[in-house]
Design a protein around this motif. Structure first.
Motif, PDB file in Angstrom:
ATOM      1  N   ALA A  82      22.552  42.612 -22.715  1.00 15.23           N
ATOM      2  CA  ALA A  82      22.011  41.285 -22.418  1.00 15.23           C
ATOM      3  C   ALA A  82      22.545  40.213 -23.365  1.00 15.23           C
ATOM      4  N   THR A  83      22.431  38.985 -22.908  1.00 11.48           N
ATOM      5  CA  THR A  83      22.722  37.818 -23.747  1.00 11.48           C
ATOM      6  C   THR A  83      21.389  37.204 -24.150  1.00 11.48           C
ATOM      7  N   ILE A  84      21.240  36.936 -25.435  1.00  8.07           N
ATOM      8  CA  ILE A  84      20.033  36.299 -25.971  1.00  8.07           C
ATOM      9  C   ILE A  84      20.435  34.938 -26.516  1.00  8.07           C
ATOM     10  N   VAL A  85      19.731  33.885 -26.102  1.00 14.35           N
ATOM     11  CA  VAL A  85      19.994  32.535 -26.603  1.00 14.35           C
ATOM     12  C   VAL A  85      18.763  32.068 -27.364  1.00 14.35           C
ATOM     13  N   ASN A  86      18.941  31.835 -28.652  1.00  9.20           N
ATOM     14  CA  ASN A  86      17.852  31.421 -29.534  1.00  9.20           C
ATOM     15  C   ASN A  86      17.873  29.895 -29.642  1.00  9.20           C
ATOM     16  N   ILE A  87      16.970  29.244 -28.925  1.00 13.03           N
ATOM     17  CA  ILE A  87      16.927  27.777 -28.865  1.00 13.03           C
ATOM     18  C   ILE A  87      16.217  27.228 -30.112  1.00 13.03           C
ATOM     19  N   GLY A  88      16.917  26.364 -30.852  1.00 15.30           N
ATOM     20  CA  GLY A  88      16.355  25.846 -32.091  1.00 15.30           C
ATOM     21  C   GLY A  88      16.265  26.943 -33.129  1.00 15.30           C
ATOM     22  N   ALA A  89      17.364  27.649 -33.322  1.00 17.31           N
ATOM     23  CA  ALA A  89      17.377  28.872 -34.135  1.00 17.31           C
ATOM     24  C   ALA A  89      16.952  28.670 -35.582  1.00 17.31           C
ATOM     25  N   GLY A  90      17.320  27.536 -36.173  1.00 15.51           N
ATOM     26  CA  GLY A  90      16.974  27.321 -37.572  1.00 15.51           C
ATOM     27  C   GLY A  90      17.492  28.441 -38.443  1.00 15.51           C
ATOM     28  N   LEU A  91      16.610  29.021 -39.256  1.00 10.86           N
ATOM     29  CA  LEU A  91      16.979  30.136 -40.131  1.00 10.86           C
ATOM     30  C   LEU A  91      16.386  31.447 -39.615  1.00 10.86           C
ATOM     31  N   ASP A  92      16.286  31.557 -38.310  1.00 11.73           N
ATOM     32  CA  ASP A  92      15.739  32.767 -37.706  1.00 11.73           C
ATOM     33  C   ASP A  92      16.616  33.972 -38.010  1.00 11.73           C
ATOM     34  N   THR A  93      15.984  35.124 -38.207  1.00  8.88           N
ATOM     35  CA  THR A  93      16.696  36.350 -38.579  1.00  8.88           C
ATOM     36  C   THR A  93      16.450  37.485 -37.583  1.00  8.88           C
ATOM     37  N   SER A  94      16.026  37.149 -36.378  1.00  8.65           N
ATOM     38  CA  SER A  94      15.681  38.169 -35.391  1.00  8.65           C
ATOM     39  C   SER A  94      16.831  39.128 -35.090  1.00  8.65           C
ATOM     40  N   PHE A  95      18.041  38.606 -35.035  1.00  4.06           N
ATOM     41  CA  PHE A  95      19.190  39.438 -34.669  1.00  4.06           C
ATOM     42  C   PHE A  95      19.286  40.672 -35.554  1.00  4.06           C
ATOM     43  N   ASP A 123      27.890  33.639 -39.162  1.00  8.01           N
ATOM     44  CA  ASP A 123      28.062  34.166 -37.813  1.00  8.01           C
ATOM     45  C   ASP A 123      28.796  35.498 -37.871  1.00  8.01           C
ATOM     46  N   SER A 124      28.700  36.258 -36.802  1.00 12.54           N
ATOM     47  CA  SER A 124      29.456  37.494 -36.638  1.00 12.54           C
ATOM     48  C   SER A 124      29.901  37.546 -35.175  1.00 12.54           C
ATOM     49  N   PRO A 125      30.757  38.486 -34.803  1.00  8.02           N
ATOM     50  CA  PRO A 125      31.311  38.493 -33.442  1.00  8.02           C
ATOM     51  C   PRO A 125      30.280  38.462 -32.316  1.00  8.02           C
ATOM     52  N   ARG A 126      29.110  39.077 -32.514  1.00  6.87           N
ATOM     53  CA  ARG A 126      28.091  39.072 -31.459  1.00  6.87           C
ATOM     54  C   ARG A 126      26.877  38.222 -31.827  1.00  6.87           C
ATOM     55  N   ASN A 127      27.000  37.433 -32.862  1.00  5.77           N
ATOM     56  CA  ASN A 127      25.906  36.568 -33.319  1.00  5.77           C
ATOM     57  C   ASN A 127      26.514  35.200 -33.649  1.00  5.77           C
ATOM     58  N   ILE A 128      26.610  34.355 -32.634  1.00  2.42           N
ATOM     59  CA  ILE A 128      27.402  33.123 -32.705  1.00  2.42           C
ATOM     60  C   ILE A 128      26.527  31.872 -32.647  1.00  2.42           C
ATOM     61  N   SER A 129      26.889  30.886 -33.415  1.00 12.10           N
ATOM     62  CA  SER A 129      26.133  29.631 -33.447  1.00 12.10           C
ATOM     63  C   SER A 129      26.771  28.575 -32.549  1.00 12.10           C
ATOM     64  N   ILE A 130      25.911  27.760 -31.943  1.00 12.06           N
ATOM     65  CA  ILE A 130      26.341  26.620 -31.127  1.00 12.06           C
ATOM     66  C   ILE A 130      25.708  25.374 -31.739  1.00 12.06           C
TER      67      ILE A 130
END
Length: 273
Positions: A82-95, A123-130
């Motif tokens: 799945a693709t997960i999009v964290n809206i307003g990620a801030g300093l979230d560490t869920s990944f 960032d990492s290959p599967r944990n990317i920031s927008i």
């Protein structure tokens, strides 16, 4: 990298503090090792935040993170890629807590917030920031996903800061672009929102007023025929409690759930044939 503490982005330090301090004391709810490490190496005085939010505030942050983690885990059990999009990620560490080795993750936030985040959480290959506003729909094109693999949007403590008409328009746009996708977020009642605004102001942040509230989640279905409310759950429901917590903390948790002052809402963007 500096951050304007008199802003919505500045509020990202509060849940970071909450998850780090409360998870150390309550690992049965959440074990946020990454947040704990960030706080240890972070040159910032959290005294005022700790004084304002206290034990109850910290617990509310780890409960929110736990509920989101549980939702993600349930989703990726069915959709491992799945693709997960964290809206307003801030300093979230869920990944770091839920990664199954195959999911793809995007952190969406404003440019200054993303720059600050990347200085602490690369960032990492599967944990990317927008680095874009939630309302700049061009971020839709930045999210690479396979519809068959599933897409889940999560948002923690973010939608409060927007006007209802802004969110209505964005939810409608997302429903059109991501049919079959799901959205999980936390919301407060109108009464609780007033209390939260006063609390944030006590930390000295005068630039982060909250507007959006949800009394009856079913109202969201009126925004679009493509929006379906899958569930709405009281904030603290199902979470373990500790007899050593302050009596005020335990009482507040009961009151919040009894009067539905805070909740989690799970939506799906329906496919229209």
């Amino acid at each position: 990298m500096s951050l304007n503490l008199q802003s919505v982005q500045g509020t990202m330090l509060i849940p970071l503090w909450g998850r780090a301090t409360a998870s150390e004391k309550n690992p049965e709810i959440l074990n946020d090792k990454e947040a704990i490490e960030i706080i240890k190496g972070f040159d910032f005085d959290f005294t005022e935040i700790a004084k304002t939010f206290g034990e109850y505030g910290g617990i509310s942050y780890i409960v929110r993170a736990r509920k989101i983690d549980d939702t993600i885990r349930a989703f990726i059990e069915k959709h491992p890629r799945a693709t997960i999009v964290n809206i307003g990620a801030g300093l979230d560490t869920s990944f770091s807590r839920v990664d199954n080795g195959t999911l793809n993750w995007y952190n969406l936030d404003l440019p200054d917030a993303i720059a600050f985040r990347q200085s602490l959480i690369p960032d990492s290959p599967r944990n990317i920031s927008i680095a874009k506003s939630f309302f700049d729909v061009s971020w839709f094109d930045d999210v690479i996903f396979n519809e068959g693999d599933g897409i889940l949007f999560i948002s923690a403590g973010v939608f409060y800061y927007f006007q209802e008409n802004q969110l209505r328009e964005m939810f409608q746009e997302m429903a059109l672009r991501f049919p079959g996708g799901e959205l999980f977020f936390d919301a407060e009642s109108k009464l609780m929102l007033k209390t939260s605004n006063r609390t944030v102001e006590k930390t000295g942040n005068k630039g982060a007023k909250m507007y959006f509230y949800v009394n009856n989640p079913k109202v969201l279905e009126c925004w679009s025929t493509r929006i379906k409310v899958l569930s709405s759950e009281p904030y603290f429901k199902g979470m373990p409690t500790n007899k050593l917590w302050e009596s005020g903390t335990q009482l507040m948790m009961k009151v919040v759930d009894l009067f539905k002052l805070m909740k989690f809402v799970h939506l799906r963007f329906e496919k229209i044939c």
